[in-house]
Design a protein around this motif. Sequence first.
Motif, PDB file in Angstrom:
ATOM      1  N   LYS A   1      76.644  65.130  71.384  1.00  0.00           N
ATOM      2  CA  LYS A   1      75.627  65.780  72.408  1.00  0.00           C
ATOM      3  C   LYS A   1      74.046  65.375  71.873  1.00  0.00           C
ATOM      4  O   LYS A   1      73.405  65.270  72.577  1.00  0.00           O
ATOM      5  N   ILE A   2      73.988  65.672  70.369  1.00  0.00           N
ATOM      6  CA  ILE A   2      72.801  65.194  69.804  1.00  0.00           C
ATOM      7  C   ILE A   2      72.523  63.850  70.129  1.00  0.00           C
ATOM      8  O   ILE A   2      71.373  63.280  70.609  1.00  0.00           O
ATOM      9  N   LEU A   3      73.381  62.865  69.799  1.00  0.00           N
ATOM     10  CA  LEU A   3      73.200  61.578  69.852  1.00  0.00           C
ATOM     11  C   LEU A   3      72.746  60.968  71.527  1.00  0.00           C
ATOM     12  O   LEU A   3      71.981  60.335  71.643  1.00  0.00           O
ATOM     13  N   ARG A   4      73.392  61.785  72.311  1.00  0.00           N
ATOM     14  CA  ARG A   4      73.166  61.542  73.956  1.00  0.00           C
ATOM     15  C   ARG A   4      72.030  62.013  74.184  1.00  0.00           C
ATOM     16  O   ARG A   4      71.164  61.326  75.014  1.00  0.00           O
ATOM     17  N   GLY A   5      71.388  63.054  73.485  1.00  0.00           N
ATOM     18  CA  GLY A   5      69.857  63.491  73.939  1.00  0.00           C
ATOM     19  C   GLY A   5      68.958  62.678  73.347  1.00  0.00           C
ATOM     20  O   GLY A   5      68.159  62.483  73.997  1.00  0.00           O
TER      21      GLY A   5
ATOM     22  N   ARG B   1      69.424  59.382  72.658  1.00  0.00           N
ATOM     23  CA  ARG B   1      69.513  58.154  73.619  1.00  0.00           C
ATOM     24  C   ARG B   1      68.853  58.506  74.937  1.00  0.00           C
ATOM     25  O   ARG B   1      67.983  57.375  75.454  1.00  0.00           O
ATOM     26  N   ASP B   2      69.050  59.524  75.730  1.00  0.00           N
ATOM     27  CA  ASP B   2      68.231  59.778  76.854  1.00  0.00           C
ATOM     28  C   ASP B   2      66.802  59.750  76.834  1.00  0.00           C
ATOM     29  O   ASP B   2      66.133  59.071  77.504  1.00  0.00           O
ATOM     30  N   HIS B   3      66.404  60.312  75.679  1.00  0.00           N
ATOM     31  CA  HIS B   3      65.057  60.507  75.311  1.00  0.00           C
ATOM     32  C   HIS B   3      64.404  59.281  75.206  1.00  0.00           C
ATOM     33  O   HIS B   3      63.412  58.753  75.840  1.00  0.00           O
ATOM     34  N   LEU B   4      64.907  58.333  74.567  1.00  0.00           N
ATOM     35  CA  LEU B   4      64.378  56.994  74.173  1.00  0.00           C
ATOM     36  C   LEU B   4      64.335  56.216  75.592  1.00  0.00           C
ATOM     37  O   LEU B   4      63.335  55.553  75.790  1.00  0.00           O
ATOM     38  N   ARG B   5      65.611  56.253  76.092  1.00  0.00           N
ATOM     39  CA  ARG B   5      65.663  55.555  77.471  1.00  0.00           C
ATOM     40  C   ARG B   5      64.424  55.850  78.436  1.00  0.00           C
ATOM     41  O   ARG B   5      63.908  54.961  78.987  1.00  0.00           O
ATOM     42  N   VAL B   6      64.210  57.256  78.643  1.00  0.00           N
ATOM     43  CA  VAL B   6      63.178  57.807  79.750  1.00  0.00           C
ATOM     44  C   VAL B   6      61.633  57.559  79.094  1.00  0.00           C
ATOM     45  O   VAL B   6      60.776  56.984  79.546  1.00  0.00           O
ATOM     46  N   HIS B   7      61.490  57.755  77.676  1.00  0.00           N
ATOM     47  CA  HIS B   7      60.087  57.529  77.258  1.00  0.00           C
ATOM     48  C   HIS B   7      59.640  56.127  76.815  1.00  0.00           C
ATOM     49  O   HIS B   7      58.447  55.827  76.787  1.00  0.00           O
ATOM     50  N   LEU B   8      60.736  55.589  76.434  1.00  0.00           N
ATOM     51  CA  LEU B   8      60.324  53.941  75.993  1.00  0.00           C
ATOM     52  C   LEU B   8      60.778  52.996  76.684  1.00  0.00           C
ATOM     53  O   LEU B   8      60.561  51.656  76.607  1.00  0.00           O
ATOM     54  N   GLY B   9      61.764  53.222  77.694  1.00  0.00           N
ATOM     55  CA  GLY B   9      62.207  52.102  78.424  1.00  0.00           C
ATOM     56  C   GLY B   9      62.891  51.075  77.723  1.00  0.00           C
ATOM     57  O   GLY B   9      62.795  49.945  78.273  1.00  0.00           O
ATOM     58  N   LEU B  10      63.852  51.443  76.743  1.00  0.00           N
ATOM     59  CA  LEU B  10      64.526  50.368  75.823  1.00  0.00           C
ATOM     60  C   LEU B  10      65.710  49.724  76.696  1.00  0.00           C
ATOM     61  O   LEU B  10      66.291  50.482  77.619  1.00  0.00           O
ATOM     62  N   THR B  11      66.003  48.652  76.347  1.00  0.00           N
ATOM     63  CA  THR B  11      67.161  47.960  76.993  1.00  0.00           C
ATOM     64  C   THR B  11      68.373  48.451  76.415  1.00  0.00           C
ATOM     65  O   THR B  11      68.274  49.248  75.187  1.00  0.00           O
ATOM     66  N   SER B  12      69.598  48.324  76.952  1.00  0.00           N
ATOM     67  CA  SER B  12      70.969  48.739  76.480  1.00  0.00           C
ATOM     68  C   SER B  12      71.086  48.463  75.245  1.00  0.00           C
ATOM     69  O   SER B  12      71.506  49.149  74.342  1.00  0.00           O
ATOM     70  N   ALA B  13      70.753  47.148  74.769  1.00  0.00           N
ATOM     71  CA  ALA B  13      71.023  46.909  73.396  1.00  0.00           C
ATOM     72  C   ALA B  13      70.028  47.380  72.493  1.00  0.00           C
ATOM     73  O   ALA B  13      70.720  47.404  71.417  1.00  0.00           O
ATOM     74  N   GLU B  14      68.912  47.266  72.635  1.00  0.00           N
ATOM     75  CA  GLU B  14      67.779  48.384  71.787  1.00  0.00           C
ATOM     76  C   GLU B  14      68.211  49.835  71.705  1.00  0.00           C
ATOM     77  O   GLU B  14      68.311  50.225  70.485  1.00  0.00           O
ATOM     78  N   LEU B  15      68.769  50.356  72.815  1.00  0.00           N
ATOM     79  CA  LEU B  15      69.398  51.587  72.729  1.00  0.00           C
ATOM     80  C   LEU B  15      70.475  51.785  71.548  1.00  0.00           C
ATOM     81  O   LEU B  15      70.459  52.611  70.918  1.00  0.00           O
ATOM     82  N   ASP B  16      71.346  50.745  71.927  1.00  0.00           N
ATOM     83  CA  ASP B  16      72.591  50.675  70.896  1.00  0.00           C
ATOM     84  C   ASP B  16      72.110  50.478  69.339  1.00  0.00           C
ATOM     85  O   ASP B  16      72.522  51.120  68.395  1.00  0.00           O
ATOM     86  N   SER B  17      71.052  49.556  69.258  1.00  0.00           N
ATOM     87  CA  SER B  17      70.525  49.430  67.713  1.00  0.00           C
ATOM     88  C   SER B  17      69.829  50.595  67.477  1.00  0.00           C
ATOM     89  O   SER B  17      70.134  51.117  66.003  1.00  0.00           O
ATOM     90  N   ALA B  18      68.965  51.375  68.106  1.00  0.00           N
ATOM     91  CA  ALA B  18      68.392  52.440  67.750  1.00  0.00           C
ATOM     92  C   ALA B  18      69.293  53.680  67.508  1.00  0.00           C
ATOM     93  O   ALA B  18      69.283  54.286  66.448  1.00  0.00           O
ATOM     94  N   LEU B  19      70.518  53.813  68.142  1.00  0.00           N
ATOM     95  CA  LEU B  19      71.271  54.876  67.805  1.00  0.00           C
ATOM     96  C   LEU B  19      72.200  54.710  66.724  1.00  0.00           C
ATOM     97  O   LEU B  19      72.741  55.519  66.019  1.00  0.00           O
ATOM     98  N   THR B  20      72.405  53.381  66.470  1.00  0.00           N
ATOM     99  CA  THR B  20      73.258  52.720  65.375  1.00  0.00           C
ATOM    100  C   THR B  20      72.253  53.460  63.968  1.00  0.00           C
ATOM    101  O   THR B  20      72.972  54.018  62.989  1.00  0.00           O
ATOM    102  N   LEU B  21      71.023  53.255  64.143  1.00  0.00           N
ATOM    103  CA  LEU B  21      69.944  53.689  62.819  1.00  0.00           C
ATOM    104  C   LEU B  21      70.288  55.211  62.830  1.00  0.00           C
ATOM    105  O   LEU B  21      70.269  55.876  61.819  1.00  0.00           O
TER     106      LEU B  21
END
Length: 241
Positions: A202-206, A208-228
């Motif tokens: 749930k924390i990781l989804r939150g 991810r959702d925050h980064l998607r909304v505020h930064l407009g990252l691509t799916s690949a960038e979101l996956d990389s960020a969530l790995t970190l």
Amino acid sequence: MRAFIAARAETALAAPDPEARAADLFLAAACAASDPVALARFDALLPAIVRPALARLGMPPSDDDEVMQRVRVALLAPISGGAPGFAGYSARGELRAYVRAVGVRLALKRREREKPAPASDDTETLALLPAADDSPEIRVLKDRCRADVRAGFAAALASLDPRERTLLRQHYVDGLSIDVLGPLHGVHRSTCARWIEAARAKILRGIRDHLRVHLGLTSAELDSALTLVRSQLDLSLSRHL
């Protein structure tokens, strides 16, 4: 259980009200032995013992359930692999007073822990700090996401319900294993493990959702960020719950 009672029987019988103290002693001994009837009795008594004390401390009622659960952990979980906290009850005073003192101590510790941290500590929260072996792409991604990861982490923590927050705190801060947490919550260890993993997800989804909304990252960038983020999540939970 017999040894527990025998070691304290003389003290209980010397009390002004030996019958009441004996009842306290038997309840404490049975709880220490994980007797289900005694545990149910203790759980029924706990709110009336702890809630008034927390109110006098000025604790918000929304904190009551978490503090009471931490009282259960303190009294029922083995301490460093040894006896449970109930073993500290000497029968010199009322069991209610002993339990209340544990609740007050834990509430004060919670209040101290939740004081605002110095600004410098904020950099430790999923900070995504540069590392020597980062690729140029990873360095750019960390620079881009750093502040929003922290904001997303804070928002995700705030979205946890009381059970999720309590479980994560017990696991990451108190260091309790699922073998200890299962019985404390009255469920199988595998159920407790699923609850913890669901709260982490749930924390990781939150985030991810925050980064998607505020930064407009691509799916690949979101996956990389969530790995970190995932690589630092356990440490961040232990520091900030």
